[in-house]
Write an enzyme that holds these catalytic residues in place. Structure first.
Site, PDB file in Angstrom:
ATOM      1  N   GLY A  16      -7.163  -1.500  19.929  1.00  0.00           N
ATOM      2  CA  GLY A  16      -6.370  -1.866  18.744  1.00  0.00           C
ATOM      3  C   GLY A  16      -7.278  -2.182  17.581  1.00  0.00           C
ATOM      4  O   GLY A  16      -8.452  -1.800  17.556  1.00  0.00           O
ATOM      5  N   ASN A  17      -6.732  -2.871  16.605  1.00  0.00           N
ATOM      6  CA  ASN A  17      -7.525  -3.301  15.453  1.00  0.00           C
ATOM      7  C   ASN A  17      -7.007  -4.639  14.965  1.00  0.00           C
ATOM      8  O   ASN A  17      -6.071  -5.210  15.530  1.00  0.00           O
ATOM      9  CB  ASN A  17      -7.518  -2.241  14.346  1.00  0.00           C
ATOM     10  CG  ASN A  17      -6.111  -1.896  13.886  1.00  0.00           C
ATOM     11  OD1 ASN A  17      -5.370  -2.753  13.410  1.00  0.00           O
ATOM     12  ND2 ASN A  17      -5.745  -0.629  14.030  1.00  0.00           N
TER      13      ASN A  17
END
Length: 403
Positions: free
Chosen positions: A210-211
């Site tokens: 993810g981020n």
């Protein structure tokens, strides 16, 4: 012309010499058709009398928590729900500090803390007080909270010094109020898609790629468009945010592929799309159905595959619709943003740089440059994400008017 007919405005007045200007502002608001309830601090009454303000507004002025004669309780909650807009003019350094830090020791501050509406603040104080670091910190806090600051003007002050600190003139404050309400209905009848937040690409049931995107920018854009009358479809990745406007239909997704399918479906009936989501470029080729045990591996190699490009797909199929993208860059910012805009058939791109400490993920502020396909560019100073959303929607409206 009664440009504010039917609008409910709370006018807050604090204890400064500029309070005399509030009578002129009140008269202008009433003349424009607004229904105005004045809330004044105890010190404010030392500069202008409630009798004057009541005569102009046609309503008893609220100052204390309980009415002096009847003992009736003045509900700050009811006032906060009643107002379509709250304007505090003048706002002293003391009241600004209380607002920024939630010090609810008078009726005006409790009303501010209860307000569901937009809030405008017109500071007024001596130049050294305005320039003091504590005042500027408090102003920055209010901006982050979404308060609109009507910057003080420069000129002769009550101290007989000259500099920045004069409350803006009532006519200019009225213009800002009218602009606010005119913007609220400018997108009525339009349907807009907004994507927001990160995407999570699962490795196994407990791990993902993810981020750091919080979704704050996208949610601010969705709320701004909805406040202007648009029917908004918000497709969001996993975030901890909530929507509040009734014009927003929220669709929660997890992965880039899920976001693509939801965006494609929503885009069919839209006039425009603003793609602010931070979509993962890659996903694991294989998703494990059970947790990968560290004890059973000496190391772990993930083979990644490209995720679908949502902006490129919508760009290929946009027709006459307006498409807005985002570029978060670390180097060659303008060149990379312009290349991305052309490659994905975007009409406009919003550029922000990770080099700027006020921009990027998990911030309440942002600093952007808006670039249009026709070559127009606008650089903006750092602002709250709510204010940045207003700038983006302003530019979107200019593109929609050219359709």
């Amino acid at each position: 012309m009664q440009t504010l007919k039917g609008k409910h405005i709370v006018l807050g007045i604090t204890g400064g010499i500029a309070a005399y200007k509030s009578a002129f502002l009140l008269r202008l608001l009433i003349k424009a058709g607004a229904e105005v309830q004045v809330v004044i601090t105890p010190n404010g009454k030392q500069f202008i009398t409630p009798a004057t303000l009541a005569a102009l507004s046609g309503k008893p002025v609220v100052s204390e928590f309980f009415a002096a004669n009847t003992g009736e309780w003045h509900s700050h909650v009811d006032l906060g729900l009643w107002s379509d807009l709250m304007v505090i003019a003048p706002a002293t350094a003391s009241s600004i500090g209380k607002m920024a830090n939630g010090i609810a020791d008078n009726m005006l501050i409790t009303t501010y803390l209860s307000a569901k509406s937009h809030v405008m603040v017109a500071p007024a104080m001596d130049l050294d007080m305005w320039a003091h670091p504590s005042t500027q910190r408090n102003i920055s806090s209010l901006i982050k909270d979404g308060v609109e600051i009507i910057q003080p003007a420069s000129g002769e002050l009550a101290s007989h010094l000259s500099g920045k600190g004069r409350m803006e003139e009532p006519e200019e404050i009225l213009r800002r109020v009218e602009k606010y309400f005119s913007r609220r209905e400018s997108l009525t009848g339009k349907k807009i898609l907004v994507t927001a937040g990160p995407t999570y690409e699962d490795i196994d049931p407990v791990r993902f790629i993810g981020n750091y995107s919080s979704g704050k920018m996208g949610f601010s854009i969705a709320e701004e468009a909805a406040e202007r009358g648009a029917e908004v479809t918000l497709v969001t990745g996993p975030v901890a945010l909530q929507t509040s406007h009734e014009n927003i239909t929220r669709i929660d997704v997890r992965s880039a592929r899920q976001m693509l399918e939801a965006a494609k479906k929503a885009f069919d009936g839209c006039d425009a799309a603003i793609l602010s989501a931070a979509v993962a470029d890659y996903a694991p080729e294989e998703r494990h159905d059970t947790k990968i045990k560290r004890e059973k591996t000496d190391g772990l190699i993930l083979k990644l595959v490209k995720n679908p490009d949502i902006a490129a797909h919508l760009g290929e199929n946009k027709g006459s619709r307006v498409l807005v993208g985002f570029a978060l860059e670390t180097d060659n910012e303008h060149e990379n943003a312009i290349e991305k805009m052309k490659r994905k058939s975007l009409d406009m791109i919003v550029l922000n740089s990770l080099k700027n400490p006020l921009a990027g993920f998990n911030k309440d502020t942002n600093q952007v440059c808006i670039i249009k396909f026709n070559g127009e560019e606008k650089e903006y100073p750092a602002k709250s994400k709510k204010e940045v959303a207003g700038d983006i929607i302003d530019e979107l409206e200019s593109l929609l008017r050219k359709e």
